[in-house]
Design an enzyme around this catalytic site. Structure first.
Site, PDB file in Angstrom:
ATOM      1  N   GLY A  14     -42.583 -21.646  80.431  1.00  0.00           N
ATOM      2  CA  GLY A  14     -41.621 -22.747  80.498  1.00  0.00           C
ATOM      3  C   GLY A  14     -40.216 -22.387  80.933  1.00  0.00           C
ATOM      4  N   ASN A  16     -38.985 -22.722  83.899  1.00  0.00           N
ATOM      5  CA  ASN A  16     -38.510 -23.835  84.725  1.00  0.00           C
ATOM      6  C   ASN A  16     -38.152 -25.037  83.853  1.00  0.00           C
ATOM      7  OD1 ASN A  16     -38.584 -23.396  87.759  1.00  0.00           O
ATOM      8  ND2 ASN A  16     -40.513 -22.472  87.137  1.00  0.00           N
ATOM      9  N   MET A  92     -50.645 -25.575  85.439  1.00  0.00           N
ATOM     10  CA  MET A  92     -51.640 -24.889  86.287  1.00  0.00           C
ATOM     11  C   MET A  92     -52.995 -25.583  86.304  1.00  0.00           C
ATOM     12  SD  MET A  92     -49.637 -22.709  87.381  1.00  0.00           S
ATOM     13  CE  MET A  92     -50.523 -21.408  88.216  1.00  0.00           C
ATOM     14  N   ILE A  94     -55.509 -28.403  88.103  1.00  0.00           N
ATOM     15  CA  ILE A  94     -55.706 -29.250  89.283  1.00  0.00           C
ATOM     16  C   ILE A  94     -56.251 -30.586  88.794  1.00  0.00           C
ATOM     17  CG2 ILE A  94     -56.973 -29.529  91.449  1.00  0.00           C
ATOM     18  CD1 ILE A  94     -56.905 -26.437  91.672  1.00  0.00           C
ATOM     19  N   HIS A 111     -43.832 -24.726  93.577  1.00  0.00           N
ATOM     20  CA  HIS A 111     -44.830 -23.737  93.976  1.00  0.00           C
ATOM     21  C   HIS A 111     -44.123 -22.485  94.476  1.00  0.00           C
ATOM     22  CE1 HIS A 111     -48.621 -22.190  95.505  1.00  0.00           C
ATOM     23  NE2 HIS A 111     -47.982 -21.874  96.614  1.00  0.00           N
ATOM     24  N   ASP A 147     -51.063 -28.395  96.570  1.00  0.00           N
ATOM     25  CA  ASP A 147     -49.889 -27.813  97.240  1.00  0.00           C
ATOM     26  C   ASP A 147     -49.716 -28.326  98.665  1.00  0.00           C
ATOM     27  OD1 ASP A 147     -50.747 -24.661  95.652  1.00  0.00           O
ATOM     28  OD2 ASP A 147     -49.508 -26.318  94.910  1.00  0.00           O
ATOM     29  N   GLN A 175     -34.640 -18.215  92.209  1.00  0.00           N
ATOM     30  CA  GLN A 175     -34.410 -19.333  93.129  1.00  0.00           C
ATOM     31  C   GLN A 175     -35.092 -20.619  92.642  1.00  0.00           C
ATOM     32  OE1 GLN A 175     -32.147 -19.074  95.439  1.00  0.00           O
ATOM     33  NE2 GLN A 175     -31.935 -16.948  94.726  1.00  0.00           N
ATOM     34  N   GLU A 176     -36.246 -20.456  91.971  1.00  0.00           N
ATOM     35  CA  GLU A 176     -36.907 -21.641  91.404  1.00  0.00           C
ATOM     36  C   GLU A 176     -35.960 -22.336  90.427  1.00  0.00           C
ATOM     37  OE1 GLU A 176     -41.232 -19.462  91.072  1.00  0.00           O
ATOM     38  OE2 GLU A 176     -40.930 -21.304  89.906  1.00  0.00           O
TER      39      GLU A 176
HETATM   40  C1  GRF Z   1     -43.571 -20.455  88.317  1.00  0.00           C
HETATM   41  O1  GRF Z   1     -43.476 -19.359  89.191  1.00  0.00           O
HETATM   42  C2  GRF Z   1     -44.036 -21.666  89.092  1.00  0.00           C
HETATM   43  O2  GRF Z   1     -43.655 -21.654  90.463  1.00  0.00           O
HETATM   44  C3  GRF Z   1     -45.514 -21.536  89.007  1.00  0.00           C
HETATM   45  O3  GRF Z   1     -45.771 -21.076  87.699  1.00  0.00           O
HETATM   46  C4  GRF Z   1     -44.657 -20.293  87.276  1.00  0.00           C
HETATM   47  C5  GRF Z   1     -44.302 -20.886  85.936  1.00  0.00           C
HETATM   48  O4  GRF Z   1     -43.272 -20.363  85.376  1.00  0.00           O
HETATM   49  N1  GRF Z   1     -46.203 -22.793  89.254  1.00  0.00           N
HETATM   50  P1  GRF Z   1     -42.617 -21.006  84.029  1.00  0.00           P
HETATM   51  O5  GRF Z   1     -43.741 -21.388  83.090  1.00  0.00           O
HETATM   52  O6  GRF Z   1     -41.817 -22.206  84.432  1.00  0.00           O
HETATM   53  O7  GRF Z   1     -41.774 -19.899  83.499  1.00  0.00           O
END
Ligand code: GRF
Length: 212
Positions: A14, A16, A92, A94, A111, A147, A175-176
């Site tokens: 988590g 992000n 993760m 689908i 992604h 994707d 960068q995310e």
């Molecule tokens: C990230 O790299 C995202 O792009 C991918 O899964 C990873 C998840 O990271 N889909 P987090 O759980 O947000 O730390």
């Protein structure tokens, strides 16, 4: 300003989600995170949500005999919350075409590659294998093709000689954490929309680009 109500789907750590939570506390933020759902009970992202006093639940996909039953149960949970926007943050799973079409145009994902290059898994190892020298991450609308949805924004990073997949993953994740809050803000504020399968930003075809 009425804030867009966001529901976040997670499966793991988590990080992000955390950047979206932190950004939601800034003054001109156009969204509020009203709910978090994980398909894995062990996801640390659930703890991050609880620490931020955001209602959080787990819907364990292992408890369902088949995918369509899980998809239907998750849709029911989402509809109870009726968010304006659904955000995949390291989710993760689908999801089936019926689920995706139900929320098309208000569901986005991040992604870890510069789509359309390297959809799917193991993006960093595949980028190294392919010998590309520029890599990055992409925020896109979720569509039935994994994707494949229209791009909302991208951020690029260099691949340095001797890089390992872990080096790249760490560089891209930084960068995310810049790109996702910017893209969620753009969608939540109405600047970015999905129109006839394309992203329109401030009324013009196109999206956000973060370089370096
Ligand atoms: C990230 O790299 C995202 O792009 C991918 O899964 C990873 C998840 O990271 N889909 P987090 O759980 O947000 O730390």
């Amino acid at each position: 300003m009425t804030k867009a109500r966001i529901l976040v789907l997670i499966s793991g750590g988590g990080s992000n989600l955390q950047t979206l939570i932190d950004a939601s506390h800034t003054t001109d933020c156009a969204y509020e995170i009203v709910h978090v759902i994980s398909n894995r009970p062990e996801a640390y992202g659930l703890t991050r949500a609880e620490q931020a006093h955001i209602p959080a639940r787990c819907l364990d996909h292992k408890a369902f005999k088949d995918r369509s039953l899980f998809d239907a149960a998750l849709a029911q949970m989402i509809d109870e919350v009726s968010p304006d926007l659904i955000v995949y943050a390291g989710f993760m799973r689908i999801m089936g075409a019926e689920f995706v079409s139900r929320y098309e145009g208000r569901m986005i994902n991040i992604h870890p590659s510069l789509l359309p290059n390297f959809p799917g898994l193991h993006t960093h190892a595949r980028a190294l294998e392919a010998g590309v020298t520029i890599h990055g991450c992409t925020v896109h609308w979720v569509t039935a093709g994994v994707d494949e949805g229209a791009i909302i924004g991208q951020a690029a990073v260099p691949i340095l000689p001797g890089d390992t997949p872990d080096d790249l993953a760490a560089r891209v994740l930084v960068q995310e954490h810049r790109l996702y809050p910017a893209c969620v803000q753009a969608v939540a504020s109405g600047r970015a929309k999905l129109v006839d399968g394309r992203t329109v930003l401030d009324g013009k075809p196109g999206g956000l680009a973060l370089l370096g």
